[in-house]
Design a protein around this motif. Structure first.
Motif, PDB file in Angstrom:
ATOM      1  N   UNK A   4       0.838  -1.198   0.000  1.00 32.92           N
ATOM      2  CA  UNK A   4       0.000   0.000   0.000  1.00 32.92           C
ATOM      3  C   UNK A   4       0.873   1.248   0.000  1.00 32.92           C
ATOM      4  N   UNK A   5       1.911   1.274   0.825  1.00 29.21           N
ATOM      5  CA  UNK A   5       2.809   2.430   0.876  1.00 29.21           C
ATOM      6  C   UNK A   5       3.499   2.634  -0.473  1.00 29.21           C
ATOM      7  N   UNK A   6       3.918   1.548  -1.103  1.00 29.55           N
ATOM      8  CA  UNK A   6       4.568   1.635  -2.416  1.00 29.55           C
ATOM      9  C   UNK A   6       3.589   2.174  -3.457  1.00 29.55           C
ATOM     10  N   UNK A   7       2.350   1.724  -3.412  1.00 25.49           N
ATOM     11  CA  UNK A   7       1.342   2.193  -4.362  1.00 25.49           C
ATOM     12  C   UNK A   7       1.055   3.679  -4.184  1.00 25.49           C
ATOM     13  N   UNK A   8       0.959   4.122  -2.938  1.00 24.96           N
ATOM     14  CA  UNK A   8       0.717   5.538  -2.677  1.00 24.96           C
ATOM     15  C   UNK A   8       1.896   6.368  -3.177  1.00 24.96           C
ATOM     16  N   UNK A  62       3.741   9.619  -9.975  1.00 24.36           N
ATOM     17  CA  UNK A  62       3.077   9.738 -11.281  1.00 24.36           C
ATOM     18  C   UNK A  62       2.435  11.116 -11.448  1.00 24.36           C
ATOM     19  N   UNK A  63       1.830  11.622 -10.387  1.00 25.22           N
ATOM     20  CA  UNK A  63       1.198  12.945 -10.458  1.00 25.22           C
ATOM     21  C   UNK A  63       2.237  14.009 -10.798  1.00 25.22           C
ATOM     22  N   UNK A  64       3.377  13.998 -10.093  1.00 28.76           N
ATOM     23  CA  UNK A  64       4.401  15.002 -10.352  1.00 28.76           C
ATOM     24  C   UNK A  64       5.035  14.826 -11.729  1.00 28.76           C
ATOM     25  N   UNK A  65       5.189  13.586 -12.169  1.00 29.04           N
ATOM     26  CA  UNK A  65       5.715  13.342 -13.518  1.00 29.04           C
ATOM     27  C   UNK A  65       4.764  13.917 -14.565  1.00 29.04           C
TER      28      UNK A  65
END
Length: 52
Positions: free
Chosen positions: A27-31, A37-40
């Motif tokens: 879960x931590x990795x997914x978050x 991804x958002x910043x990219x």
């Protein structure tokens, strides 16, 4: 009330990590990946704005 709720949430988080560390790590990795991804995508947006 906020303080009690915060302690309960902290306890539940520690309990979850203690009982299912692999699931908690997933879960931590997914978050983290979602935030990256958002910043990219924001960076890609600004690069595309400057390309004519």
């Amino acid at each position: 009330m906020k303080k009690v709720l915060g302690w309960i949430l902290l306890f539940l988080l520690v309990f979850w990590i203690g009982t299912d560390p692999a699931g908690a790590a997933d879960v931590a990795r997914s978050i983290g990946q979602g935030i990256a991804d958002i910043f990219t995508n924001i960076g890609t947006f600004f690069v595309e704005l400057t390309n004519d």
